[in-house]
Design a protein around this motif. Structure first.
Motif, PDB file in Angstrom:
ATOM      1  N   VAL A  45       0.816  -1.215   0.000  1.00  0.00           N
ATOM      2  CA  VAL A  45       0.000   0.000   0.000  1.00  0.00           C
ATOM      3  C   VAL A  45       0.848   1.262   0.000  1.00  0.00           C
ATOM      4  CG1 VAL A  45      -2.013  -1.055   1.094  1.00  0.00           C
ATOM      5  CG2 VAL A  45      -0.187  -0.116   2.531  1.00  0.00           C
ATOM      6  N   ALA A  46       2.108   1.136   0.440  1.00  0.00           N
ATOM      7  CA  ALA A  46       2.982   2.314   0.470  1.00  0.00           C
ATOM      8  C   ALA A  46       3.214   2.881  -0.927  1.00  0.00           C
ATOM      9  CB  ALA A  46       4.309   1.964   1.124  1.00  0.00           C
ATOM     10  N   SER A  47       3.034   2.046  -1.951  1.00  0.00           N
ATOM     11  CA  SER A  47       3.240   2.527  -3.322  1.00  0.00           C
ATOM     12  C   SER A  47       2.170   3.533  -3.741  1.00  0.00           C
ATOM     13  CB  SER A  47       3.260   1.346  -4.298  1.00  0.00           C
ATOM     14  OG  SER A  47       1.999   0.692  -4.312  1.00  0.00           O
ATOM     15  N   ALA A  48       1.054   3.610  -2.970  1.00  0.00           N
ATOM     16  CA  ALA A  48       0.004   4.582  -3.296  1.00  0.00           C
ATOM     17  C   ALA A  48       0.365   5.991  -2.830  1.00  0.00           C
ATOM     18  CB  ALA A  48      -1.314   4.157  -2.650  1.00  0.00           C
ATOM     19  N   LEU A  49       1.316   6.106  -1.909  1.00  0.00           N
ATOM     20  CA  LEU A  49       1.691   7.420  -1.388  1.00  0.00           C
ATOM     21  C   LEU A  49       2.272   8.296  -2.494  1.00  0.00           C
ATOM     22  CD1 LEU A  49       3.371   6.479   2.029  1.00  0.00           C
ATOM     23  CD2 LEU A  49       0.996   7.076   1.569  1.00  0.00           C
ATOM     24  N   GLY A  50       1.876   9.543  -2.490  1.00  0.00           N
ATOM     25  CA  GLY A  50       2.375  10.490  -3.478  1.00  0.00           C
ATOM     26  C   GLY A  50       1.545  10.565  -4.741  1.00  0.00           C
ATOM     27  N   LYS A  51       0.666   9.586  -4.976  1.00  0.00           N
ATOM     28  CA  LYS A  51      -0.195   9.629  -6.155  1.00  0.00           C
ATOM     29  C   LYS A  51      -1.261  10.696  -5.958  1.00  0.00           C
ATOM     30  CE  LYS A  51       0.434   4.739  -7.388  1.00  0.00           C
ATOM     31  NZ  LYS A  51       1.236   4.995  -8.608  1.00  0.00           N
ATOM     32  N   ALA A  52      -1.858  11.159  -7.049  1.00  0.00           N
ATOM     33  CA  ALA A  52      -2.847  12.237  -6.984  1.00  0.00           C
ATOM     34  C   ALA A  52      -4.161  11.793  -7.608  1.00  0.00           C
ATOM     35  CB  ALA A  52      -2.321  13.487  -7.678  1.00  0.00           C
ATOM     36  N   ILE A  53      -5.261  12.178  -6.987  1.00  0.00           N
ATOM     37  CA  ILE A  53      -6.593  11.864  -7.498  1.00  0.00           C
ATOM     38  C   ILE A  53      -7.417  13.147  -7.552  1.00  0.00           C
ATOM     39  CG2 ILE A  53      -6.611   9.460  -6.691  1.00  0.00           C
ATOM     40  CD1 ILE A  53      -8.187  10.367  -4.253  1.00  0.00           C
ATOM     41  N   ILE A  54      -8.410  13.161  -8.409  1.00  0.00           N
ATOM     42  CA  ILE A  54      -9.348  14.280  -8.500  1.00  0.00           C
ATOM     43  C   ILE A  54     -10.620  13.876  -7.764  1.00  0.00           C
ATOM     44  CG2 ILE A  54     -10.742  15.708 -10.034  1.00  0.00           C
ATOM     45  CD1 ILE A  54      -7.809  16.365 -10.190  1.00  0.00           C
ATOM     46  N   VAL A  55     -11.116  14.751  -6.905  1.00  0.00           N
ATOM     47  CA  VAL A  55     -12.332  14.484  -6.141  1.00  0.00           C
ATOM     48  C   VAL A  55     -13.411  15.456  -6.584  1.00  0.00           C
ATOM     49  CG1 VAL A  55     -13.391  14.406  -3.865  1.00  0.00           C
ATOM     50  CG2 VAL A  55     -11.034  13.633  -4.162  1.00  0.00           C
ATOM     51  N   GLY A  56     -14.563  14.926  -6.996  1.00  0.00           N
ATOM     52  CA  GLY A  56     -15.675  15.754  -7.435  1.00  0.00           C
ATOM     53  C   GLY A  56     -15.272  16.669  -8.578  1.00  0.00           C
ATOM     54  N   ASN A  57     -15.690  17.933  -8.517  1.00  0.00           N
ATOM     55  CA  ASN A  57     -15.360  18.888  -9.578  1.00  0.00           C
ATOM     56  C   ASN A  57     -14.236  19.834  -9.173  1.00  0.00           C
ATOM     57  OD1 ASN A  57     -16.613  20.500  -7.728  1.00  0.00           O
ATOM     58  ND2 ASN A  57     -18.275  21.177  -9.083  1.00  0.00           N
ATOM     59  N   ASP A  58     -13.512  19.442  -8.116  1.00  0.00           N
ATOM     60  CA  ASP A  58     -12.357  20.239  -7.696  1.00  0.00           C
ATOM     61  C   ASP A  58     -11.220  19.994  -8.683  1.00  0.00           C
ATOM     62  OD1 ASP A  58     -10.299  21.550  -6.424  1.00  0.00           O
ATOM     63  OD2 ASP A  58     -10.819  20.820  -4.424  1.00  0.00           O
ATOM     64  N   SER A  59     -10.784  21.036  -9.355  1.00  0.00           N
ATOM     65  CA  SER A  59      -9.745  20.876 -10.374  1.00  0.00           C
ATOM     66  C   SER A  59      -8.366  20.641  -9.779  1.00  0.00           C
ATOM     67  CB  SER A  59      -9.700  22.117 -11.276  1.00  0.00           C
ATOM     68  OG  SER A  59      -9.447  23.283 -10.506  1.00  0.00           O
ATOM     69  N   THR A  60      -8.188  20.968  -8.483  1.00  0.00           N
ATOM     70  CA  THR A  60      -6.894  20.755  -7.832  1.00  0.00           C
ATOM     71  C   THR A  60      -6.803  19.322  -7.334  1.00  0.00           C
ATOM     72  OG1 THR A  60      -6.886  23.062  -7.082  1.00  0.00           O
ATOM     73  CG2 THR A  60      -5.329  21.545  -6.027  1.00  0.00           C
ATOM     74  N   PRO A  61      -5.775  18.585  -7.755  1.00  0.00           N
ATOM     75  CA  PRO A  61      -5.653  17.186  -7.319  1.00  0.00           C
ATOM     76  C   PRO A  61      -5.376  17.084  -5.818  1.00  0.00           C
ATOM     77  CG  PRO A  61      -4.270  17.638  -9.236  1.00  0.00           C
ATOM     78  CD  PRO A  61      -4.715  18.959  -8.701  1.00  0.00           C
ATOM     79  N   TYR A  62      -5.791  15.968  -5.240  1.00  0.00           N
ATOM     80  CA  TYR A  62      -5.487  15.655  -3.847  1.00  0.00           C
ATOM     81  C   TYR A  62      -4.312  14.668  -3.817  1.00  0.00           C
ATOM     82  CZ  TYR A  62      -9.782  17.791  -2.014  1.00  0.00           C
ATOM     83  OH  TYR A  62     -10.769  18.666  -1.641  1.00  0.00           O
ATOM     84  N   LYS A  63      -3.315  15.006  -3.021  1.00  0.00           N
ATOM     85  CA  LYS A  63      -2.137  14.143  -2.886  1.00  0.00           C
ATOM     86  C   LYS A  63      -2.383  13.117  -1.785  1.00  0.00           C
ATOM     87  CE  LYS A  63       2.798  14.278  -1.704  1.00  0.00           C
ATOM     88  NZ  LYS A  63       3.902  15.160  -1.260  1.00  0.00           N
ATOM     89  N   ILE A  64      -2.132  11.854  -2.085  1.00  0.00           N
ATOM     90  CA  ILE A  64      -2.326  10.784  -1.108  1.00  0.00           C
ATOM     91  C   ILE A  64      -1.137  10.737  -0.167  1.00  0.00           C
ATOM     92  CG2 ILE A  64      -2.573   8.292  -0.787  1.00  0.00           C
ATOM     93  CD1 ILE A  64      -4.007   8.233  -3.505  1.00  0.00           C
ATOM     94  N   THR A  65      -1.405  10.965   1.109  1.00  0.00           N
ATOM     95  CA  THR A  65      -0.343  11.008   2.123  1.00  0.00           C
ATOM     96  C   THR A  65      -0.438   9.865   3.128  1.00  0.00           C
ATOM     97  OG1 THR A  65      -1.725  12.526   3.409  1.00  0.00           O
ATOM     98  CG2 THR A  65      -0.049  13.507   1.974  1.00  0.00           C
ATOM     99  N   GLY A  66      -1.415   9.001   2.964  1.00  0.00           N
ATOM    100  CA  GLY A  66      -1.535   7.886   3.891  1.00  0.00           C
ATOM    101  C   GLY A  66      -2.564   6.870   3.419  1.00  0.00           C
ATOM    102  N   VAL A  67      -2.383   5.642   3.869  1.00  0.00           N
ATOM    103  CA  VAL A  67      -3.341   4.563   3.605  1.00  0.00           C
ATOM    104  C   VAL A  67      -3.660   3.920   4.956  1.00  0.00           C
ATOM    105  CG1 VAL A  67      -3.798   2.394   2.418  1.00  0.00           C
ATOM    106  CG2 VAL A  67      -2.363   4.144   1.316  1.00  0.00           C
ATOM    107  N   PHE A  68      -4.927   3.851   5.284  1.00  0.00           N
ATOM    108  CA  PHE A  68      -5.334   3.271   6.573  1.00  0.00           C
ATOM    109  C   PHE A  68      -6.062   1.953   6.361  1.00  0.00           C
ATOM    110  CE2 PHE A  68      -8.584   6.304   5.259  1.00  0.00           C
ATOM    111  CZ  PHE A  68      -9.748   5.562   5.353  1.00  0.00           C
ATOM    112  N   ARG A  69      -6.044   1.154   7.408  1.00  0.00           N
ATOM    113  CA  ARG A  69      -6.780  -0.117   7.367  1.00  0.00           C
ATOM    114  C   ARG A  69      -8.265   0.178   7.231  1.00  0.00           C
ATOM    115  NH1 ARG A  69      -5.145  -2.984  12.209  1.00  0.00           N
ATOM    116  NH2 ARG A  69      -3.265  -3.466  11.023  1.00  0.00           N
TER     117      ARG A  69
END
Length: 819
Positions: free
Chosen positions: A166-190
């Motif tokens: 799951v650590a490989s997901a850190l640093g990836k970016a996703i778009i949420v809703g219609n927010d044009s600014t990507p969200y950076k993934i800083t953690g993965v929880f159980r």
């Protein structure tokens, strides 16, 4: 010695197969039902107890009063509350705000994932709550704007990563809703446990709400905009009620009576451990259950097992005359009373052991059906889960079962071992009056419980049926609800584009009509706290629910216009500041003091600092379930990118119709995620806890009644056997079958009728209290008790009559020879 006890006990069980069978079956059914119910109870009581800080975590809720009346009782409050409490009170050592986004659309590399459950939370959230991080640092993961932590399942869904990577997901970016600014993934929880009242797969940093180009400044530190949820952590050992008592000064300091918010604010703390089962709040974001269901089923479980133990006591003591000579002989040859007690306790233990084994087998057989009933995948392991007071529920139940086994075995053992051998062997033994009275008392107790359960089942069934059949003031049949086009930006063309889509939808065969609304029926709507009449004292403010509706909404739902008119196309405008016409419901005009719908037409009201003209008055309709009263409501002529689309359908070819609806939706709102649900199912979800209670109550009440009947059957078998000679003599003297049946049944029926007299007022008090939770409820009519009494007598008579008729029809010659 113990081996001798077991051997003797086994022989006695085999010798009395019928009575042993009745005891084992009754106890096994009771134990199986009890174990199934306890799984559910322990699961419901275990909510949020995985949190290490469970004893110190609380959520803030507040009551708002206006004109001396409670207008809101909810967990929703102002963004500054948590920080202010931590600043003012040293007992508060941490706070976290939560803003639920609901079901969002997540985009990663042109792939869309719909219905992703998301919240925004302060950076402190991950330290206060125990949602373990599999990757990332929980102390800093939500410290910066546009950062986000996601669940392991979400990481696998978006990126295909496995739990060990799951650590490989850190640093990836996703778009949420219609927010044009990507969200950076800083953690993965159980993944969030099933027994968490908070449900989410993504947590965005709360700081994102009040930073950047689209900053929502009110989310930073505000005491006017009430749209936020707060959790606080208290210093360990703090008496939260003592702290809560100080909040009166807190309200005076920040709200100055009603000057700041227009209403009087009172704040309270609710222990996190109670949030799941004890929620009567509006704007609830957590997953809620029902304490009534949990404790109600637990009481039924205890009723069931107690009835089974009562059967054992009754049958064992009733058969005392048969075992009197055995006891007499044992005492003559030197058996001590202690040895006899141990012998009979061993017999009780053996029967209960057989019943437990059979009960466990029944539990495993019934487990799938039970899981379907309650909507959870439970198993025997849930009996071992930590719940209220640690493991006290499980330990307590085990102690209770062991105590029940001991008591149900000890009393018969005490009675049987007390026989005087000289009298017994001379044939002068007879059942004591005390024993007979006890058996009668236990039968009365059993059937009193039975009557209460029958009355309860009838009342619950009738209340649920009443709510399902009650006129709602609108029509929600065959209404398909399409999720809103949230990825579309609002502009001056949105209204015309939506109207064009609705026009196209109407051209689809099977589509009757369509419209949009800010909130769907069955959902929580917002409130306006500053409503007042222009032509009256402007110092008197009122509160109303609000919803924004499109053209054609009222006729689509068959909501009646009682006075004035519906909205026309000219009432709508892309510029919200230019809107001025408004529609009120009946409750709203009554609140404002109008004597009739017609009087309200043409009048002006103030909504905040803007004047609105009343153009229509509609009938009251139930936006929410019948647990709640209809509230004063205003409808605004407003569209929105977050408005749900209602599509009335009338077709047998639903797949083709839905496919055509999707095609039209995609044409006008390309790039959005198409999803839908049916309104009637969504609306009825509000009654899920009540329906579960009704079904479970009836099913397990049936088990209790069946077990009680088993005991009554056993007693009737014994009573018949004891009166074999009397029956033979009566038949020789000319008694009919009916006379014999009446003779054998009369005593039992009298006991059942006494039970009915005792149980009826108790049943009324219990069910009357339960009905108080509903704003709209049935009356408990007299015939419910009459029916319950008649049914109890009928069940008892049917149980007894089989053996009574058989005895009455037997040959009197055989009966007389039996002596």
């Amino acid at each position: 010695m113990f081996k001798s006890y077991l051997t003797t006990a086994w022989r006695n069980i085999r010798k009395n197969k019928v009575f042993s069978f009745i005891n084992v079956i009754g106890l096994s059914i009771g134990m199986a039902a009890c174990l199934l119910i306890l799984q559910y109870v322990n699961f419901e009581l275990s909510y949020d107890r995985f949190n290490t800080n469970i004893g110190d975590l609380y959520r803030v809720y507040n009551d708002r009063y206006q004109n001396g009346k409670l207008i809101q009782h909810g967990t929703i409050t102002y963004s500054g509350i948590g920080q202010a409490m931590q600043n003012d009170y040293p007992e508060v050592i941490a706070h976290a705000r939560v803003e639920p986004f609901g079901n969002e659309i997540v985009t990663f590399e042109k792939r869309q994932f719909g219905d992703q459950l998301m919240i925004a939370a302060d950076n402190s959230f991950l330290s206060m709550f125990s949602f373990p991080m599999l990757a990332g640092d929980n102390r800093t993961a939500l410290a910066d704007p546009h950062t986000i932590v996601i669940s392991a399942s979400a990481a696998n869904r978006y990126f295909g990563v496995k739990d060990n990577d799951v650590a490989s997901a850190l640093g990836k970016a996703i778009i949420v809703g219609n927010d044009s600014t990507p969200y950076k993934i800083t953690g993965v929880f159980r993944d969030v446990p099933e027994n968490s009242h908070l449900e989410f797969e993504l947590i965005a940093s709360y700081i994102t709400l009040y930073s950047g180009k689209k900053a929502w400044k009110e989310s930073d530190y505000d005491f006017k905009d009430s749209d936020f949820w707060h959790y606080v952590q208290l210093k360990h050992g703090t008496d939260y009620k003592a702290l809560q008592a100080k909040f009166g000064a807190f309200s005076d300091r920040y709200f100055q009576g009603n000057k700041v918010s227009g209403s009087v604010e009172k704040f309270y703390l609710q222990p996190l451990a109670r949030t799941h089962l004890y929620s009567d709040f509006e704007y609830e974001i957590g997953k809620t259950g029902s304490a009534t269901v949990v404790w109600g089923l637990l009481i039924i479980a205890l009723f069931i097992i107690v009835i089974a133990w009562v059967n054992y006591i009754n049958l064992s003591t009733a058969r005392s005359t048969e075992r009197a000579r055995e006891v007499g002989v044992r005492k003559v040859i030197g058996a001590e009373r202690g040895q006899l007690i141990r012998q009979f306790l061993t017999e009780s233990f053996l029967i209960n052991l057989f019943a437990l084994v059979l009960g466990l087998a029944l539990m495993f057989i019934l487990q799938p059906a039970f899981n379907t009933l309650i909507g959870h995948k439970l198993s025997f392991s849930y009996l071992l889960q930590r719940s209220i007071g640690g493991y006290s529920v499980t330990v307590g139940i085990l102690v209770l079962v062991l105590a029940g086994v001991f008591v149900s075995g000890f009393y018969p053992a005490f009675v049987l071992s007390s026989f005087r051998p000289i009298l017994v062997l001379k044939g002068k033994f007879s059942s004591s009056k005390g024993g007979i009275l006890l058996r009668k008392g236990l039968v009365i107790g059993q059937f009193a419980i039975t009557v209460i359960l029958i009355v309860g089942s009838l009342v619950v069934y009738r209340q649920i049926r009443f709510m399902n059949r009650q006129e709602l003031g609108m029509n929600i049949d065959q209404m398909l609800m399409v999720k809103p086009p949230t990825l579309t930006q609002w502009d001056s063309t949105f209204i015309s584009r939506t109207n064009s889509m609705i026009h196209e939808l109407k051209q689809i065969p099977g589509v009757v009509g369509a419209a949009t609304s800010w909130q769907p029926m069955g959902g929580e709507t917002g409130r306006d706290f500053d409503i007042r009449r222009v032509d009256q004292d402007n110092t008197v403010h009122y509160t109303m629910r609000q919803n924004g509706i499109s053209f054609g909404f009222l006729p689509l739902y068959k909501i009646k216009v009682l006075a004035g008119r519906d909205y026309t196309y000219t009432d709508f405008n892309p510029d919200f500041g230019k809107l001025h016409n408004i529609i009120l419901n009946e409750s709203a005009i009554k609140l404002l003091g109008f004597t009739s719908p017609q009087e309200a037409i043409g009048k002006a009201i103030m909504r905040g600092n803007r004047q609105w003209d009343v153009v229509g008055v509609i009938n009251d309709y139930h936006q929410k379930s019948l647990r709640y009263p209809v509230e004063p409501t205003l409808l605004l002529p407003a569209y929105g990118t977050y408005s749900t689309i209602s599509v009335k359908v009338n077709t047998t070819d639903m797949p083709s119709t839905i496919k055509a609806i999707k095609k039209t939706y995609d044409t006008f709102f390309a790039g959005n995620y198409f999803d839908y649900y049916f309104l009637d199912a969504h609306y009825n979800e509000q009654y899920a806890n009540d329906q579960l209670f009704g079904k479970a109550f009836s099913i397990f009440a049936g088990f209790a009644i069946f077990i009680a009947c088993l005991g009554l059957l056993g007693l009737s078998l014994f009573a018949t056997a004891q009166r074999t000679k009397e029956i033979g003599v009566r038949k020789v003297l000319g008694a009919s079958v009916g006379n014999i049946v009446l003779l054998l049944s009369r005593d039992f029926i009298i006991l059942v009728m006494v039970a009915f007299v005792i149980a009826s007022p108790l049943a009324w008090m219990i069910m009357h209290r339960w009905l108080q939770d509903f704003a709209y409820r049935i009356d408990i009519e007299w015939w419910v008790f009459g029916f319950a009494g008649l049914l109890a007598v009928t069940i008892a008579l049917a149980t007894i009559s089989f053996q009574a008729i058989r005895a009455a029809m037997a040959s009197p010659v055989k009966a007389l020879r039996s002596e």
